[in-house]
Design an enzyme around this catalytic site. Structure first.
Site, short mmCIF file in Angstrom:
data_model
loop_
_atom_site.label_atom_id
_atom_site.label_comp_id
_atom_site.label_asym_id
_atom_site.label_seq_id
_atom_site.Cartn_x
_atom_site.Cartn_y
_atom_site.Cartn_z
N HIS A 65 -17.07 -34.01 -25.36
CA HIS A 65 -18.49 -33.06 -24.14
C HIS A 65 -19.86 -32.34 -23.79
CE1 HIS A 65 -13.54 -31.49 -24.47
NE2 HIS A 65 -13.87 -32.08 -22.80
N HIS A 69 -20.61 -36.97 -20.10
CA HIS A 69 -20.10 -37.10 -20.04
C HIS A 69 -19.67 -36.28 -18.45
CE1 HIS A 69 -15.36 -35.53 -19.60
NE2 HIS A 69 -16.03 -34.04 -19.65
N HIS A 107 -19.02 -28.77 -14.63
CA HIS A 107 -17.68 -28.32 -15.31
C HIS A 107 -17.46 -28.13 -16.86
CE1 HIS A 107 -16.36 -32.27 -16.38
NE2 HIS A 107 -15.24 -32.83 -17.53
N ASP A 108 -18.08 -28.82 -17.00
CA ASP A 108 -18.23 -28.12 -18.73
C ASP A 108 -19.91 -28.16 -19.86
OD1 ASP A 108 -15.42 -29.11 -19.72
OD2 ASP A 108 -15.83 -31.24 -19.64
N ASP A 218 -11.60 -35.41 -14.39
CA ASP A 218 -11.98 -35.58 -16.15
C ASP A 218 -10.82 -36.27 -16.97
OD1 ASP A 218 -13.20 -33.57 -17.89
OD2 ASP A 218 -11.62 -32.08 -17.47
#
Length: 314
Positions: A65, A69, A107-108, A218
Site C-alpha cells: 500500500h 499501488h 484512495h490509500d 483496486d
C-alpha cells in the site's frame, strides 16, 4: 506514459524506477490533462503540481500500500473509464471523471501498512476515532481534504459550491467502497441494478458504477498479466507478514494468511480463495455492464491455475 491506456503493457514498476518514485505524480498529472480537466475546471497548474507532489509524498514506503499501488489503481481506473467502455455505457460528467481519478490517486493516502482488522483489534487511535467503521478509508479521505484546507494544495479553490459538493460526495462514496468490509453489500446492490432493465442515468447509478470501477482497479492485480501479478503478489505477501509479525509481538493470534511460517501453503490458498470468492465474481458481474472487460476473467483464471499447480507440489 504512452502505455497508460493499456491493460497489460503499462508497467508501473518501470515507470516508478525511471521517475525516481514519481509514478503517481506523473500518472495523475498526465491523466488530468488527457481528459481536459485542467482546462475545463481552470485548475491552477502550480497548485495541481503542489497537490500531487504532496499526495505522493503522503504515501508510506509500505511493501504494497504505497504510491506505486496508487498509481497502478489510477491507471486501471482510467482504463475502465475509457478503453473498458464505462464512458460509453453511462453518461459521465467532467466532475464525475475528476472525482474518479482523484479518488484512485488518494484512495490509500497515509496508509500505515496494517489493515482495518489490526486497528480494530488493537483499539488504535484511528479505530476509536472512526468507531471501527471503514477506519482506513475514512482516514485516507479526511487527511486529503484536510490537506486541501491549505491554499497551496487546494485544487478546488474557486469551484462553485455545488460542483465541489458533487465531487466530494462522489469521492467519499468511491473511496469508502474500497473497504472490503463493504464488499458484499456493494456487489449485491450492483447485481440488483444490473438485473433492472432500464438506463443508467441517475446520480445514484453513476456513483454505484464508479464505485465498482475503483473496486475493480483496486483488486485488478489478480487479472493482470502474470509478470505484473507475480510482483504484486510478492509485495502483498511481505506486507501481510509484516502485520503477522506485529500481531505475534503483541500476543495476538496471527490473522489468516499472515503467518510467514506457513507461507508455502497458506499464501497460495489465500490467493486462490480471494480469486474464487472476491475477484472473479466481481469481474463477472462487471462484464455484464462492460463486455469489453471480459478478457480479465481469463487472466484471473490463468493466475489462479498457477497457484493451484504450486499447491499440488506441496
Amino acid at each position: 506514459v504512452s502505455t497508460q491506456s493499456t491493460w497489460g503493457d503499462f508497467d508501473v514498476f518501470e515507470l516508478s524506477k525511471h521517475s525516481n518514485g514519481g509514478a503517481l505524480f506523473m500518472t495523475s498529472y498526465c491523466l488530468l490533462y488527457k481528459y481536459g480537466l485542467v482546462q475545463h475546471f481552470n485548475l491552477d497548474d502550480q497548485i495541481l503540481i503542489n497537490f500531487f507532489q504532496a499526495v505522493e509524498s503522503g504515501y508510506h514506503p509500505n511493501h504494497y500500500h504505497n504510491a506505486t499501488h496508487a498509481a497502478d489503481v489510477l491507471q486501471i481506473t482510467h482504463y475502465i473509464l475509457d478503453a473498458g467502455g464505462l464512458r460509453q455505457r453511462i453518461t459521465l460528467t467532467q466532475a464525475d471523471i475528476l472525482a474518479s481519478l482523484l479518488s484512485a490517486a488518494i484512495h490509500d493516502y497515509d496508509h500505515p501498512g496494517f489493515n482495518n482488522h489490526f486497528h480494530i483489534r488493537t483499539h488504535s487511535y484511528l479505530a476509536v476515532l472512526y468507531n471501527d467503521r471503514s477506519v482506513l478509508e475514512n482516514h485516507h479521505l479526511a487527511q486529503v481534504f484536510e490537506l486541501m484546507k491549505n491554499p497551496k494544495y487546494n485544487i478546488f479553490s474557486g469551484f462553485p459550491p455545488e460542483v465541489y459538493r458533487d465531487i466530494r460526495d462522489t469521492m467519499v462514496e468511491m473511496v469508502l467502497s474500497t473497504d472490503m468490509g463493504n464488499h458484499p453489500k456493494i456487489l449485491n446492490n450492483f447485481n440488483k441494478r444490473i438485473r433492472e432493465d432500464k438506463e443508467w442515468g441517475s446520480k445514484e447509478d453513476t456513483r454505484l458504477a464508479l464505485s465498482i470501477a475503483i473496486k475493480l482497479a483496486d483488486i485488478s492485480n489478480c487479472c493482470r498479466p502474470s509478470k505484473l501479478y507475480t510482483e504484486w503478489a510478492k509485495r502483498i505477501a511481505l506486507e501481510f507478514y509484516h502485520q503477522g509479525d506485529a500481531e505475534s509481538r503483541l500476543g495476538l493470534s496471527i490473522s489468516p494468511f499472515m503467518d510467514r511460517r506457513k507461507d508455502k501453503m497458506d499464501f497460495p490458498k489465500g490467493q486462490i480463495s480471494f480469486m474464487n470468492y472476491i475477484v472473479i465474481p466481481l469481474f463477472e458481474a462487471a462484464v455484464i455492464l462492460l463486455p469489453k472487460m471480459d478478457f480479465t476473467i481469463r487472466l484471473a483464471n490463468n493466475n489462479k491455475a498457477d497457484w493451484v499447480k504450486q499447491t499440488s507440489i506441496y
